[in-house]
Design an enzyme around this catalytic site. Structure first.
Site, PDB file in Angstrom:
ATOM      1  N   CYS A  12      24.602   6.389   7.450  1.00 54.98           N
ATOM      2  CA  CYS A  12      23.827   5.195   7.136  1.00 54.98           C
ATOM      3  C   CYS A  12      24.491   3.946   7.636  1.00 54.98           C
ATOM      4  CB  CYS A  12      23.631   5.096   5.636  1.00 54.98           C
ATOM      5  SG  CYS A  12      22.815   6.535   5.011  1.00 54.98           S
ATOM      6  N   THR A  33       0.838  -1.200   0.000  1.00 57.86           N
ATOM      7  CA  THR A  33       0.000   0.000   0.000  1.00 57.86           C
ATOM      8  C   THR A  33       0.874   1.252   0.000  1.00 57.86           C
ATOM      9  OG1 THR A  33      -1.706  -1.201   1.207  1.00 57.86           O
ATOM     10  CG2 THR A  33      -1.825   1.207   1.259  1.00 57.86           C
TER      11      THR A  33
END
Lengths: 387, 387
Positions: free
Chosen positions: B333, B246
């Site tokens: 990261c 979704t």
């Protein structure tokens, strides 16, 4: 609980597709977007608050699932979780155990991922379902064996609302295929249904935030056992190396807050939920032309109802004109008028499947609103039966 | 310590949400909360918001909207746009640069473990990929070249135009099935410099929202029509089957607003950042042992990489953090761990400098006062650490 959304959630009966974000959850979680929007991997002061938020959310989701916090891997949602579970296991080949069993009732996230694995050489078998809308346990027994790598069965079906016999499957696996991984797509069950996942022998559990009034863009794969997985997103090594990519502290914190709240509210509403569901069933059965799906395994969150001869889209449209929002099956695979494989598996004819709508409920749908809903339904039916 | 400043100079790790994007996000979370795949009106409102965002982003990037796929972020984009090589018949050859982000490096290593040949294009001491070395690395079965638009640690802008022109020339002599595709990870460049993928001859690119003041948890990938990738996440078939799950319309909408803000201020910011960054560098150069990394290369206007010989970067970053200045010692990261930078190593920087280099990165919320104050504090702390 009306606007600001411009939508009356008491009349919104498509909560299996998505649920509205709880305003208090949004208010609580905003800081992770605004004042505390740092990168959780940063070592400086701006990284610490979002990192702590992730830890807190991890503990909360683990607590709700009854899993160890280190077992929680945050993802972008249920579909990604399912993909990580299935592909992550089968990417580490075991030549003597290359078989995947799924049920015929699974969501496309499982069914399509299994189909992709089949093209890559995994032996995929599909378990049939009974007319009760549950996986057929008699078909399971002869398929167990040491070559079985994984069984994937959903906790609650998204179209029929039926709870699957996870405990029985877990027992059968323990006896006849103890090394097989038991994956459960719990997107429609987590924080809504009290299921002892760990005791049922579940090894991997996929969950999503936006089905429990959280924000879209967050989900988790929960590991109850130290099951080895190959990460599907590699890079910076976030989430214990199992899922790289900067985490989304806003959606993850909102997920934990929403799941906690949803679980508590639904537990307090337990009697009301059962009554609300029952009254819908009784009301709909009063229409001779409607076929209402009934099952002993149905949970009080979903009603599946058919009006033979009328396309589901037309039913949806007429109900929507009266302000009632329902769906024509799984929203994810919409826009193609194919009969739902899950409904067919439960014994629906293709014609009936194409004339079936789903009503799905949330904590916003209350007994006090039923008369209004019924009134609107009647008005829509009057027009529909003339077609 | 009551007046410890709050100076955030780590925009390359993540940028705070633009206030305008926060506003869009709140509005879209209220108005476009439904499932974009639902056929009812709330679903169509969510769909409209999602498509409006796609259109705005496509206009900003001068690409066709149908070729733009929403993802959960940069790591997913890179994993998707490189990972398809695993399913190609062998032999397969991939060329990446030696200074890519971990989400490219780790995928390349994974591909190597699956029998894909990987070559790494070296960089010169100024951090620029050596474009003239590409031709000799190419093999008849080279399928993909992936070079980042700009490096996250040094800000060095890579010669994509030269690489693309070379590949276009070579592809003329290759049969279509032997075409060498060209991908760029533009995550760090987006919002800092204009992106001209078509002009550079690029076929596919990766972006994320949160480096340019959009929300975390959303990114996009662009793939020209025939670019042969496979979906990484399968299920309901959203995003034209390229990425199931979704879609978070509210995040997409806020991403588009961040892009609009970025575009609106690009010229002004480019000039401002370059001016302030260079002034900061001149100020720091007054301290003994100061050095800059990649200063002879064309760099992102907001990024400064440098340090003071004899002053360990990790200690300096910690002291700066305590003094209220957030900088980084490499890519945030990398999940918190203080790794030796593979980028600085590939540039052949001497160890004394590799251990001393910090990254300072400016962004939309940075002021001249921040830069002046930061310069003063950095000089003070560096002098302290040098003893």
């Amino acid at each position: 609980m009306n606007p600001p959304h411009g939508m009356d959630f008491r009349l919104y009966l498509d909560n299996a597709a998505t649920t509205p974000l709880l305003p208090e959850v949004l208010a609580e979680s905003r800081r992770w977007l605004e004042t505390d929007g740092g990168n959780p991997s940063s070592l400086h002061a701006y990284g610490a608050p979002p990192r702590e938020a992730l830890g807190e959310a991890r503990r909360e989701i683990a607590r709700l699932a009854g899993a160890p916090p280190q077992g929680v891997v945050f993802t972008s949602g249920g579909t990604e979780s399912v993909n990580l579970a299935l592909r992550g296991v089968f990417a580490l080949p075991r030549p003597k155990a290359n078989r995947l069993l799924i049920s015929a009732l699974e969501h496309p996230a499982v069914a399509q991922t299994a189909a992709a694995l089949a093209r890559q050489g995994v032996q995929v078998e599909t378990l049939p379902a009974t007319p009760e809308g549950v996986v057929d346990l008699e078909a399971l027994a002869p398929r167990l064996g040491p070559d079985l790598r994984m069984v994937s069965v959903m906790a609650v079906n998204n179209e029929l609302g039926t709870r699957q016999p996870l405990e029985a499957i877990g027992r059968m696996l323990r006896n006849a295929a103890p090394k097989a991984v038991f994956h459960v797509d719990a997107v429609q069950a987590f924080a809504k249904v009290d299921i002892p996942w760990r005791e049922a022998g579940v090894g991997l559990l996929s969950v999503s935030a936006h089905k429990v009034h959280g924000a879209k863009g967050a989900g988790a794969l929960i590991r109850f056992q130290p099951i080895e997985l190959e990460p599907q997103l590699t890079g910076g090594g976030q989430e214990g190396g199992l899922r790289s990519g900067t985490e989304n502290p806003f959606a993850i914190a909102a997920f934990a807050a929403a799941a906690r709240r949803t679980q508590a509210v639904l537990a307090a509403q337990a009697d009301e939920r059962a009554q609300y569901h029952q009254r819908w069933l009784d009301f709909l059965e009063g229409f001779p032309r409607l076929q209402v799906f009934r099952s002993g395994a149905a949970l009080p969150y979903i009603v599946s109802v058919s009006l033979p001869g009328v396309p589901a889209e037309v039913i949806l449209h007429h109900l929507e004109q009266q302000g009632l929002i329902v769906s024509t099956g799984s929203a994810c695979s919409s826009a193609k008028p194919q009969p739902s494989p899950a409904l067919l598996a439960a014994g629906f004819t293709p014609q009936r499947a194409l004339s079936t709508v789903r009503l799905s409920f949330s904590l916003h749908n209350r007994l006090a609103d039923l008369d209004d809903c019924f009134q609107r339904w009647k008005l829509a039916m009057e027009k529909l039966v003339k077609l | 310590m009551a007046d410890t400043p709050c100076i955030y100079l780590d925009y390359n790790a993540t940028a705070p949400l633009w206030p305008e994007a926060a506003h869009t996000l709140s509005r879209a979370a209220a108005e476009a909360w439904a499932n974009p795949s639902s056929t009812h009106r709330p679903g169509q409102q969510a769909r409209a918001a999602l498509e409006e965002a796609r259109g705005a982003l496509a206009r900003w990037l001068s690409i066709e909207r149908a070729q733009l796929t929403f993802t959960s972020g940069g790591s997913e984009g890179n994993n998707t746009l490189l990972g398809w090589l695993a399913w190609e018949p062998r032999p397969v050859h991939l060329v990446i640069s030696a200074v890519e982000h971990p989400s490219v490096l780790r995928v390349a290593e994974w591909l190597e473990s699956r029998g894909v040949e990987v070559s790494r294009l070296p960089v010169n001491p100024q951090g620029q990929v050596m474009a003239d070395r590409l031709e000799e690395l190419l093999r008849p079965h080279t399928r993909l070249v992936s070079v980042m638009t700009a490096n996250s640690e040094t800000g060095v802008i890579q010669p994509l135009g030269a690489l693309g022109a070379l590949l276009a020339r070579l592809n003329q002599d290759r049969p279509p099935q032997q075409r060498v595709w060209f991908h760029t990870d533009a995550v760090q460049a987006a919002g800092r410099i204009p992106l001209d993928w078509k002009g550079w001859g690029v076929d596919a690119a990766t972006l994320t929202a949160h480096k340019m003041g959009g929300p975390k948890g959303i990114g996009l990938l662009w793939a020209a029509r025939e670019y042969p990738f496979h979906p990484l996440v399968r299920g309901g078939g959203q995003e034209r089957g390229r990425r199931s799950g979704t879609e978070p319309a509210y995040l997409a909408a806020a991403f588009a607003t961040a892009a609009e803000q970025t575009a609106r201020h690009q010229t002004e910011f480019t000039q401002r950042w370059r001016e302030w960054r260079d002034a900061l560098a001149r100020e720091l150069a007054q301290e003994p042992g100061f050095f800059l990394v990649g200063e002879l290369s064309e760099r992102l206007p907001n990024t400064l990489n440098g340090g003071f010989e004899g002053v360990p970067s990790d200690l300096l970053a910690i002291r700066l953090d305590l003094a209220g200045v957030a900088v980084s010692t490499g890519s945030a990261c990398q999940s918190g761990a203080a790794h030796a930078s593979h980028v600085l190593e590939a540039m052949g920087l001497p160890e004394a400098r590799r251990e001393a280099a910090i990254r300072i990165s400016l962004g939309h919320g940075t002021t001249w006062e921040h830069c002046q104050q930061a310069a003063e504090i950095i000089r003070r702390e560096a002098a302290f650490l040098r003893g």
